[in-house]
Write a protein that holds these residues in place. Structure first.
Motif, short mmCIF file in Angstrom:
data_model
loop_
_atom_site.label_atom_id
_atom_site.label_comp_id
_atom_site.label_asym_id
_atom_site.label_seq_id
_atom_site.Cartn_x
_atom_site.Cartn_y
_atom_site.Cartn_z
N ALA A 66 -13.14 -6.60 -3.53
CA ALA A 66 -11.90 -5.78 -2.86
C ALA A 66 -11.45 -4.54 -3.74
CB ALA A 66 -10.74 -6.62 -2.67
N GLY A 67 -11.79 -4.72 -5.17
CA GLY A 67 -11.31 -3.74 -6.25
C GLY A 67 -10.03 -4.16 -7.26
N ARG A 73 -7.32 -1.19 0.17
CA ARG A 73 -6.83 0.01 0.61
C ARG A 73 -6.23 0.71 -0.58
NH1 ARG A 73 -4.28 -0.30 6.81
NH2 ARG A 73 -5.79 -1.56 7.60
N ILE A 74 -5.45 -0.05 -1.57
CA ILE A 74 -4.98 0.57 -2.67
C ILE A 74 -6.18 1.11 -3.83
CG2 ILE A 74 -3.98 -0.19 -4.98
CD1 ILE A 74 -2.15 -1.88 -3.62
N ALA A 75 -7.36 0.42 -3.64
CA ALA A 75 -8.35 0.96 -4.20
C ALA A 75 -9.04 1.98 -3.90
CB ALA A 75 -9.61 0.03 -4.53
N VAL A 93 0.82 -1.17 0.00
CA VAL A 93 -0.10 0.04 -0.01
C VAL A 93 0.99 1.11 -0.08
CG1 VAL A 93 -1.73 1.27 1.23
CG2 VAL A 93 -1.93 -1.19 1.18
N GLU A 94 1.92 1.49 0.93
CA GLU A 94 2.59 2.37 1.12
C GLU A 94 3.37 2.73 -0.18
OE1 GLU A 94 4.29 5.94 2.32
OE2 GLU A 94 2.70 4.58 3.35
N LYS A 95 4.24 1.58 -1.02
CA LYS A 95 4.76 1.89 -2.21
C LYS A 95 4.04 2.19 -3.39
CE LYS A 95 8.98 -0.64 -1.29
NZ LYS A 95 10.08 -1.75 -1.74
#
Length: 218
Positions: free
Chosen positions: A99-100, A71-73, A43-45
């Motif tokens: 989840a996307g 979380r990325i979505a 997610v952070e990257k």
């Protein structure tokens, strides 16, 4: 595509990540811009690197691939998540789409299917195996009877045709050929549908078609 597809590899096995990077390095149109060993790192990257595609494993420490995909979505970037997993479609395909994610690839077929899948989702399409539609139909039919069209009432007949073919896994070019439209016009219809329906990912169009009973088994 005129530019290289920027890929982030997310898997808790460093050897597998290195192998995938070596495989992708052979392609002129793909560039691996980073690796992540946990869901949180993925997610952070993604937030920092903004890749075109995240190749995401499901089984990872700290935060699993499903939560990382959600979380990325939620970041609302132009990033597509492609799940690469040893898990079965029967158990995980529906949660992955919910989840996307924009695609599902089995690790056992990665050497054959991964590049096509990356190019497919980078182009804004959904990558699923032919068997995936049957899995999805089975899951939704077990859960509920076909629903009233509801939000689909907002769509024109042509938009519904495009939605159905999209849910069946056809690309923009293939939909255009079937409906005698240009791929650009198909993309316009999809964008208009997503705006009307309040959706942000094409995978959500697939799920909506299934939930409302637009797709049926023969």
């Amino acid at each position: 595509m005129s530019t290289r597809i920027r890929v982030l590899l997310a898997d808790d096995h460093a050897v597998l990540r290195s192998g995938l990077e070596a495989l992708l390095a052979l392609e002129d149109d793909v560039e691996v811009v980073g690796q992540a060993g946990t869901g949180e790192e993925a997610v952070e990257k993604t937030r920092l690197l903004r890749p075109d595609v995240v190749v995401m494993d499901l089984a990872m420490p700290e935060m699993d691939g499903l939560e990382a995909t959600r979380r990325i979505a939620a970041l609302a970037l132009e990033t597509h998540v492609l799940v690469l997993t040893s898990q079965t479609e029967e158990e995980y395909l529906v949660p992955v789409l919910e989840a996307g994610a924009s695609g599902f690839v089995r690790k056992t077929s990665a050497d054959v299917d991964l590049l096509q899948a990356i190019r497919t989702v980078a182009g804004g399409e959904v990558f699923l195996y032919p068997s995936a539609t049957r899995v999805l139909l089975s899951k939704y039919q077990q859960a509920r009877e076909p629903q009233n069209p509801g939000p689909l009432a907002k769509l024109s007949d042509r938009e519904r045709e495009v939605l159905t073919l999209t849910a069946e896994g056809y690309s923009s070019a293939e939909v255009g050929k079937k409906l005698f439209l240009s791929p650009k016009t198909v993309d316009t219809y999809r964008a208009r549908m997503m705006q009307k329906l309040g959706l942000s990912h094409r995978a959500e169009l697939v799920r909506l078609a299934l939930e409302t009973g637009m797709l049926k088994t023969n």
